[in-house]
Design a protein around this motif. Structure first.
Motif, mmCIF file in Angstrom:
data_model
loop_
_atom_site.group_PDB
_atom_site.id
_atom_site.type_symbol
_atom_site.label_atom_id
_atom_site.label_comp_id
_atom_site.label_asym_id
_atom_site.label_seq_id
_atom_site.Cartn_x
_atom_site.Cartn_y
_atom_site.Cartn_z
ATOM 1 N N GLU A 68 -4.758 31.574 19.577
ATOM 2 C CA GLU A 68 -5.876 31.753 19.931
ATOM 3 C C GLU A 68 -6.486 30.916 21.405
ATOM 4 O O GLU A 68 -6.918 32.050 22.509
ATOM 5 C CB GLU A 68 -7.468 31.793 19.673
ATOM 6 C CG GLU A 68 -7.329 32.926 17.531
ATOM 7 C CD GLU A 68 -6.977 34.290 18.364
ATOM 8 O OE1 GLU A 68 -7.742 34.391 19.234
ATOM 9 O OE2 GLU A 68 -6.916 35.136 17.797
ATOM 10 N N THR A 69 -6.050 29.687 22.121
ATOM 11 C CA THR A 69 -6.443 29.313 23.225
ATOM 12 C C THR A 69 -5.409 29.561 24.448
ATOM 13 O O THR A 69 -5.622 29.341 25.427
ATOM 14 C CB THR A 69 -6.838 28.196 23.031
ATOM 15 O OG1 THR A 69 -4.860 27.682 21.986
ATOM 16 C CG2 THR A 69 -7.615 27.756 22.115
ATOM 17 N N LEU A 70 -4.664 29.782 23.697
ATOM 18 C CA LEU A 70 -3.362 30.222 25.080
ATOM 19 C C LEU A 70 -3.916 31.311 25.858
ATOM 20 O O LEU A 70 -3.151 30.999 27.222
ATOM 21 C CB LEU A 70 -1.449 31.476 24.021
ATOM 22 C CG LEU A 70 -1.076 30.099 23.407
ATOM 23 C CD1 LEU A 70 0.162 30.708 22.241
ATOM 24 C CD2 LEU A 70 -0.997 28.424 24.074
ATOM 25 N N PRO A 71 -5.025 32.334 25.645
ATOM 26 C CA PRO A 71 -4.858 32.988 27.172
ATOM 27 C C PRO A 71 -5.272 31.628 28.333
ATOM 28 O O PRO A 71 -6.008 32.578 28.955
ATOM 29 C CB PRO A 71 -5.757 33.783 26.669
ATOM 30 C CG PRO A 71 -5.168 34.351 24.937
ATOM 31 C CD PRO A 71 -4.982 33.159 24.996
ATOM 32 N N TRP A 72 -6.048 31.589 28.021
ATOM 33 C CA TRP A 72 -6.666 29.971 28.459
ATOM 34 C C TRP A 72 -5.497 29.541 30.073
ATOM 35 O O TRP A 72 -6.204 28.282 30.375
ATOM 36 C CB TRP A 72 -7.573 28.811 27.806
ATOM 37 C CG TRP A 72 -8.666 29.581 27.325
ATOM 38 C CD1 TRP A 72 -8.558 30.487 26.131
ATOM 39 C CD2 TRP A 72 -9.766 29.841 27.989
ATOM 40 N NE1 TRP A 72 -10.435 30.730 25.658
ATOM 41 C CE2 TRP A 72 -10.724 30.317 27.086
ATOM 42 C CE3 TRP A 72 -10.455 29.395 29.738
ATOM 43 C CZ2 TRP A 72 -11.717 30.768 27.336
ATOM 44 C CZ3 TRP A 72 -11.980 29.733 29.588
ATOM 45 C CH2 TRP A 72 -12.432 30.704 28.511
ATOM 46 N N ARG A 73 -4.087 29.358 28.797
ATOM 47 C CA ARG A 73 -2.803 28.509 29.533
ATOM 48 C C ARG A 73 -3.789 28.981 31.939
ATOM 49 O O ARG A 73 -3.159 28.313 32.396
ATOM 50 C CB ARG A 73 -1.513 29.350 29.669
ATOM 51 C CG ARG A 73 -1.116 29.232 28.153
ATOM 52 C CD ARG A 73 0.255 28.916 27.079
ATOM 53 N NE ARG A 73 0.019 30.178 28.129
ATOM 54 C CZ ARG A 73 1.800 30.704 28.669
ATOM 55 N NH1 ARG A 73 2.730 30.617 28.612
ATOM 56 N NH2 ARG A 73 1.895 32.105 28.219
ATOM 57 N N ALA A 74 -3.794 30.420 31.690
ATOM 58 C CA ALA A 74 -3.777 31.120 33.022
ATOM 59 C C ALA A 74 -4.941 30.319 33.944
ATOM 60 O O ALA A 74 -5.107 29.027 35.247
ATOM 61 C CB ALA A 74 -4.535 31.854 33.848
ATOM 62 N N GLU A 75 -6.126 29.795 32.574
ATOM 63 C CA GLU A 75 -7.119 28.786 33.939
ATOM 64 C C GLU A 75 -6.637 27.177 33.835
ATOM 65 O O GLU A 75 -7.392 26.878 34.236
ATOM 66 C CB GLU A 75 -8.005 28.751 32.445
ATOM 67 C CG GLU A 75 -9.142 30.065 32.650
ATOM 68 C CD GLU A 75 -9.974 30.877 33.987
ATOM 69 O OE1 GLU A 75 -10.749 29.860 34.567
ATOM 70 O OE2 GLU A 75 -9.709 32.000 34.471
ATOM 71 N N LEU A 76 -5.974 26.109 32.711
ATOM 72 C CA LEU A 76 -5.641 25.521 32.416
ATOM 73 C C LEU A 76 -4.908 25.221 33.724
ATOM 74 O O LEU A 76 -5.007 23.978 35.068
ATOM 75 C CB LEU A 76 -4.438 25.260 31.612
ATOM 76 C CG LEU A 76 -4.336 23.706 31.581
ATOM 77 C CD1 LEU A 76 -5.052 22.298 31.810
ATOM 78 C CD2 LEU A 76 -2.709 23.479 30.808
ATOM 79 N N ALA A 77 -4.057 26.508 34.927
ATOM 80 C CA ALA A 77 -1.938 26.541 35.759
ATOM 81 C C ALA A 77 -3.692 26.029 36.764
ATOM 82 O O ALA A 77 -3.631 25.346 37.852
ATOM 83 C CB ALA A 77 -2.373 27.517 35.905
ATOM 84 N N ARG A 78 -5.264 26.720 36.688
ATOM 85 C CA ARG A 78 -5.595 26.615 37.584
ATOM 86 C C ARG A 78 -6.269 25.742 38.004
ATOM 87 O O ARG A 78 -6.461 25.149 39.538
ATOM 88 C CB ARG A 78 -6.519 28.440 37.746
ATOM 89 C CG ARG A 78 -7.259 28.825 39.496
ATOM 90 C CD ARG A 78 -8.677 28.861 38.530
ATOM 91 N NE ARG A 78 -9.419 28.676 37.360
ATOM 92 C CZ ARG A 78 -10.615 27.536 37.237
ATOM 93 N NH1 ARG A 78 -11.149 27.044 39.378
ATOM 94 N NH2 ARG A 78 -11.148 26.809 36.842
ATOM 95 N N PHE A 79 -6.787 24.997 36.938
ATOM 96 C CA PHE A 79 -7.190 23.956 37.102
ATOM 97 C C PHE A 79 -6.426 22.830 38.046
ATOM 98 O O PHE A 79 -6.646 21.985 38.360
ATOM 99 C CB PHE A 79 -7.386 23.597 35.649
ATOM 100 C CG PHE A 79 -7.842 22.076 35.898
ATOM 101 C CD1 PHE A 79 -9.173 21.734 36.289
ATOM 102 C CD2 PHE A 79 -7.586 20.841 35.213
ATOM 103 C CE1 PHE A 79 -10.384 20.569 36.179
ATOM 104 C CE2 PHE A 79 -8.160 19.965 34.845
ATOM 105 C CZ PHE A 79 -8.827 19.391 35.413
ATOM 106 N N VAL A 80 -5.112 22.781 37.354
ATOM 107 C CA VAL A 80 -4.427 21.688 37.831
ATOM 108 C C VAL A 80 -4.165 21.932 39.115
ATOM 109 O O VAL A 80 -3.895 21.118 40.046
ATOM 110 C CB VAL A 80 -2.967 21.308 37.081
ATOM 111 C CG1 VAL A 80 -1.709 20.477 37.608
ATOM 112 C CG2 VAL A 80 -3.351 21.345 35.563
ATOM 113 N N THR A 81 -3.747 23.427 39.696
ATOM 114 C CA THR A 81 -3.792 23.945 40.958
ATOM 115 C C THR A 81 -5.177 23.002 42.207
ATOM 116 O O THR A 81 -4.745 22.169 43.154
ATOM 117 C CB THR A 81 -3.537 24.898 41.361
ATOM 118 O OG1 THR A 81 -2.880 25.488 40.431
ATOM 119 C CG2 THR A 81 -3.289 25.272 42.708
ATOM 120 N N GLU A 82 -6.176 23.859 41.300
ATOM 121 C CA GLU A 82 -7.667 22.876 42.195
ATOM 122 C C GLU A 82 -7.536 21.681 42.448
ATOM 123 O O GLU A 82 -8.269 20.868 43.578
ATOM 124 C CB GLU A 82 -8.576 23.452 41.542
ATOM 125 C CG GLU A 82 -8.863 24.949 41.592
ATOM 126 C CD GLU A 82 -9.209 25.602 43.011
ATOM 127 O OE1 GLU A 82 -9.391 25.123 44.439
ATOM 128 O OE2 GLU A 82 -8.169 26.869 43.406
#
Length: 415
Positions: free
Chosen positions: A353-367
């Motif tokens: 259920e939390t895997l859809p937040w992977r994109a947000e985590l990737a964006r966080f690392v990039t930022e």
């Protein structure tokens, strides 16, 4: 927190010292090669050994300088010269951050990898170990005082009160309560709860019948004889007992009427605007009373102080109880294979259920990487891996010298 920060700082200092030592050795080898090459140039009539030493030193100097340039070009511009494709890390900081985010997303947060890791975690076995249970309880106990002290901050408390008050005002609690009641009645749980309450009420009346009659007799009117007053009390208790017994009988008129009342109450809560207003306003009216608010504040202050004293003591009862509960849960899970499987399945479902937040985590690392200062970004990476990269320089100098010597020997033999 401070211990972690000190540990990180100490680790960086050790890495920086190791980098300094490795860089000094690599530079020393390069200086030896340069000295050997320069020294052989001063010989007016060099013989074969001098020429061999010159060839070895020259090749070592070239290899060392080439690798020095390659290593330095990763982190900065060699000698400050604007040479193309140098200062690779600072120049490509944002692209590196995006690549790191993609790497984490593909190779660390993949569903199959996380599911396999969770299955191998063996949470039950981990919790059942006394050392782990005590460690987890200790972490919870260390965090609790900060939470409890925050409740003493008037600004925080006022903010929470305003926020919750606004949420309660804007939330329709009555339809939610109605849906909850309907779910209970649909499953039949309300009848089981009612039967338990009726059994308790019947037992209570049977056990305290004489005391209730005596209490009614003591509160009689002065002009009513005690015997009549007691007889009235016995009659009332008999009527209550008969009503309870009637309610306990399936299909009785009283029970059916009570069930209809449940249904009417559910419908009223779901559809009535008056129910919503009353359900919100009634608790507010109670909580606005000064004596109620004073009692709540006093009770909470005493409870908080008691908890803080226990949490700060060397032998905290709260910590021991938490460790015991956590260990007991672990032991129970270890003994119940079916429950372990359900827990594993639940954890895997939560991860999915939390895997859809992977994109947000990737964006966080990039930022985060994008926000780093270019110089500090380069310096931190160099401190972390620079000591190992200096071995490239050392190897380049040594291998270059060996290759130079081999080529010189080949050229001599070829003549």
């Amino acid at each position: 927190m401070w211990e972690t920060a000190i540990g990180i700082a100490g680790s960086e200092q050790q890495q920086a010292a190791r980098l300094h030592r490795s860089r000094a050795v690599a530079t020393g080898l390069l200086a030896v090669a340069a000295a050997g090459f320069g020294g052989t140039l001063l010989v007016a009539a060099p013989d074969m050994p001098v020429l061999a030493l010159r060839a070895v030193s020259e090749a070592a100097l070239i290899g060392g300088l080439a690798d020095w340039f390659a290593v330095t070009a990763l982190f900065r511009r060699p000698l400050g010269l604007p040479i193309p494709h140098t200062a690779i890390l600072p120049t490509n900081k944002e692209r590196i951050g995006e690549g790191l985010a993609r790497f984490l997303d593909q190779y660390f947060l993949a569903p199959e990898l996380l599911a396999a890791e969770l299955r191998a975690l063996n949470l039950a076995g981990w919790l059942s170990r006394r050392r782990n249970a005590q460690a987890l309880a200790g972490e919870i106990v260390r965090a609790l005082p900060h939470v409890l002290r925050a409740t003493d901050d008037r600004q925080i408390v006022a903010f929470v009160r305003r926020t919750l008050g606004a949420q309660l005002h804007n939330t329709q609690l009555a339809p939610l309560a109605g849906q909850l009641l309907r779910a209970m009645t649909a499953a039949g749980y309300h009848e089981a709860v009612l039967d338990s309450a009726l059994v308790y009420a019947a037992e209570f009346l049977g056990q305290h019948r004489d005391r209730l009659i005596e209490a009614v007799g003591e509160r009689r009117r002065g002009w009513i004889p005690r015997a009549i007053n007691r007889e009235v009390a016995r009659g009332v208790l008999r009527g209550v007992a008969e009503l309870i017994e009637d309610l306990r009988q399936p299909g009785s008129t009283a029970r059916l009427a009570l069930m209809e009342t449940f249904e009417e109450l559910t419908t009223w809560l779901e559809s009535s605007a008056e129910a919503s207003a009353r359900l919100v306003e009634s608790p507010r009216a109670v909580l606005r009373r000064p004596e109620v608010r004073a009692w709540i504040a006093s009770s909470w202050t005493r409870l908080r102080d008691l908890l803080l004293r226990d949490l700060e003591s060397a032998s905290s009862q709260t910590q021991r109880s938490l460790a015991l509960v956590i260990g007991s849960v672990g032991e129970a899970l270890r003994a119940e294979a079916a429950m372990r499987e359900r827990l594993d399945a639940t954890l895997e479902a939560l991860v999915v259920e939390t895997l859809p937040w992977r994109a947000e985590l990737a964006r966080f690392v990039t930022e985060v990487v994008r926000g780093w200062d270019v110089r500090s970004f380069s310096d931190r990476i160099e401190i972390a891996v620079g000591a190992d990269l200096q071995f490239i320089r050392m190897n380049g100098t040594v291998v270059g010298g060996l290759v130079g010597g081999a080529l010189f020997l080949i050229s001599v033999l070829a003549r």
